[in-house]
Scaffold this active site. Sequence first.
Site, PDB file in Angstrom:
ATOM      1  N   ASP A  70       0.850  -1.192   0.000  1.00  0.00           N
ATOM      2  CA  ASP A  70       0.000   0.000   0.000  1.00  0.00           C
ATOM      3  C   ASP A  70       0.886   1.242   0.000  1.00  0.00           C
ATOM      4  OD1 ASP A  70       1.013   0.027   2.566  1.00  0.00           O
ATOM      5  OD2 ASP A  70      -0.788  -0.843   3.426  1.00  0.00           O
ATOM      6  N   ASP A  72       1.328   4.980   1.742  1.00  0.00           N
ATOM      7  CA  ASP A  72       0.897   5.908   2.783  1.00  0.00           C
ATOM      8  C   ASP A  72       1.442   7.288   2.469  1.00  0.00           C
ATOM      9  OD1 ASP A  72      -0.274   3.776   4.119  1.00  0.00           O
ATOM     10  OD2 ASP A  72       1.587   3.284   5.140  1.00  0.00           O
ATOM     11  N   ASP A 141       9.740   3.831  13.244  1.00  0.00           N
ATOM     12  CA  ASP A 141      10.433   2.735  13.928  1.00  0.00           C
ATOM     13  C   ASP A 141      11.829   2.395  13.413  1.00  0.00           C
ATOM     14  OD1 ASP A 141       9.205   1.755  11.652  1.00  0.00           O
ATOM     15  OD2 ASP A 141       8.098   0.152  12.646  1.00  0.00           O
TER      16      ASP A 141
HETATM   17  P1  ATP Z   1       3.461  -3.154   5.783  1.00  0.00           P
HETATM   18  O1  ATP Z   1       4.079  -3.359   4.436  1.00  0.00           O
HETATM   19  O2  ATP Z   1       3.345  -4.417   6.577  1.00  0.00           O
HETATM   20  O3  ATP Z   1       2.197  -2.340   5.745  1.00  0.00           O
HETATM   21  P2  ATP Z   1       4.565  -0.788   6.943  1.00  0.00           P
HETATM   22  O4  ATP Z   1       5.973  -0.419   7.356  1.00  0.00           O
HETATM   23  O5  ATP Z   1       3.973   0.009   5.840  1.00  0.00           O
HETATM   24  O6  ATP Z   1       4.572  -2.322   6.602  1.00  0.00           O
HETATM   25  P3  ATP Z   1       2.385   0.143   8.526  1.00  0.00           P
HETATM   26  O7  ATP Z   1       1.802  -0.465   9.754  1.00  0.00           O
HETATM   27  O8  ATP Z   1       1.565   0.303   7.303  1.00  0.00           O
HETATM   28  O9  ATP Z   1       3.689  -0.727   8.230  1.00  0.00           O
HETATM   29  O10 ATP Z   1       2.985   1.558   8.962  1.00  0.00           O
HETATM   30  C1  ATP Z   1       3.358   2.579   8.048  1.00  0.00           C
HETATM   31  C2  ATP Z   1       4.581   3.328   8.573  1.00  0.00           C
HETATM   32  O11 ATP Z   1       4.294   3.922   9.847  1.00  0.00           O
HETATM   33  C3  ATP Z   1       5.819   2.465   8.816  1.00  0.00           C
HETATM   34  O12 ATP Z   1       6.579   2.268   7.651  1.00  0.00           O
HETATM   35  C4  ATP Z   1       6.562   3.253   9.872  1.00  0.00           C
HETATM   36  O13 ATP Z   1       7.256   4.338   9.293  1.00  0.00           O
HETATM   37  C5  ATP Z   1       5.428   3.817  10.712  1.00  0.00           C
HETATM   38  N1  ATP Z   1       5.087   2.940  11.839  1.00  0.00           N
HETATM   39  C6  ATP Z   1       4.165   1.943  11.861  1.00  0.00           C
HETATM   40  N2  ATP Z   1       4.085   1.372  13.056  1.00  0.00           N
HETATM   41  C7  ATP Z   1       4.976   2.025  13.840  1.00  0.00           C
HETATM   42  C8  ATP Z   1       5.373   1.911  15.202  1.00  0.00           C
HETATM   43  N3  ATP Z   1       4.814   1.001  15.977  1.00  0.00           N
HETATM   44  N4  ATP Z   1       6.317   2.781  15.661  1.00  0.00           N
HETATM   45  C9  ATP Z   1       6.867   3.724  14.854  1.00  0.00           C
HETATM   46  N5  ATP Z   1       6.543   3.872  13.571  1.00  0.00           N
HETATM   47  C10 ATP Z   1       5.616   3.046  13.056  1.00  0.00           C
HETATM   48 MG    MG Z   2       1.901  -0.111   5.182  1.00  0.00          MG
END
Ligand code: ATP
Ligand code: MG
Length: 424
Positions: A70, A72, A141
């Site tokens: 996705d 963001d 993170d």
């Molecule tokens: P995925 O591909 O599984 O969606 P993702 O990294 O995009 O992985 P998301 O949960 O969609 O995970 O979160 C989007 C972004 O928000 C992450 O890339 C990170 O920068 C931030 N993020 C998400 N969860 C946390 C957390 N618990 N602490 C700090 N930053 C976070």
């Molecule tokens: Mg994501």
Amino acid sequence: MTLLITFDIIHILLKTLNPNIYPLDDHGISADKIDPHACQVIERLKAAGHKAYLVGGGVRDLLLGFPPKDFDVSTSAEPEEIRLLFRNAILIGRRFRLAHIRFGKKIIEVSTFRAGESEADTLIVRDNIWGTEEEDVLRRDFTINGLFYDPATQTVIDYVGGVSDIEKKVLRSIGTPSTRFRQDPVRMIRLLKFGARFHLEIDEKTFEALFESKHLIKQSSPARVLEELLRMLESGAAGPFFSLLYEHGLLDELLPELAQFFRTTSPEPSLRLLKSFDTLIQEKLLDATERALALSILLLPFFESYVQLIEEQKNKPLHLGQITSAANHLIHYTFAPFFKLPNRLRAITGMLLSNQYRFMRKAVKAAVKIPRDPMFFLTLELLKVRAYQDPSLEPVFAVWQEAFDRAVSKDLVPPKHRPSRRRR
Ligand code: ATP
Ligand code: MG
């Protein structure tokens, strides 16, 4: 005290540091890989005078060469401002307030730059303090997740060293890892999730912090941790993820009975089955995506060993009713220490586990009623995964598949108990 001052100075320095800006020639992300709706959202935010970038997982996946799940968007616009700019936006979340902008089935997540407290030493309960773009990446993170992409200039903007870590294939916390894990222990699960998904090496300090902080995971919300585990089960990288979870001691914290089974018997049967499940998901060879199926794959070898133990104690095979009770009991004592499984998930998982015995024992011709069972199809999918891993089960699978296909062709199976798509 000195330590706190040092952290503050680093924080201030980072905040005032200029980012590394990588042009197209350096990062190689071609514009056609980026979701046009996400670009549209960014353009509209910018036209209204705000800053806006692609951020997080989508940018990371493109740099690593994986198709993004996705996209963001991160922006200087506040949630209410976003809502007013987009008719198709709704605001969600209390702990973390953000906007969902809907385009048909697709949702673009738009969050406002957060100041966070990247070095605060307490558990984060709410994270709704607006900040600058620098502050926003510092509260994220891992360095690989802290990159912005600006579609207008086709540049990657890097305040945290994420591009170089992606090149080196290193997973590193932004800031002090032990502090970051204390603030939000779910980050430890996320660390292993990215390690498993992208085969990245964990940096030494992050690794040490994980070792010291793993017991904190139980301070997190059980629902949030369960959601991460279930998502990983269905991700196509469940095998390596559960292997890391066990290796790093988090399985002992979360599912101690299952970890104990891994230790005393072997993790191999479960990991092998999870790997077969991963392969079938990656190759799109499974027809059903149901969380209970994923959960029953995690539990099946443990369950078989449990049934065998009871049978040895009783010195006779269990009948199907006893097997059903054993399945429900096992699910309860595996999850109860920390989680509360939703009732439906628990019930279907129990049925899938016990139905495996039903399939093995019942002669097909005596089982005309089984295809009408709403769980028949999922039971068959579970058997498919097992047969993929253990060819000796292929004949049993083929017989039941045929029984199911026959029942479908005679219209004996209600549409809602059939697969939505046949992808064999
Ligand atoms: P995925 O591909 O599984 O969606 P993702 O990294 O995009 O992985 P998301 O949960 O969609 O995970 O979160 C989007 C972004 O928000 C992450 O890339 C990170 O920068 C931030 N993020 C998400 N969860 C946390 C957390 N618990 N602490 C700090 N930053 C976070
Ligand atoms: Mg994501």
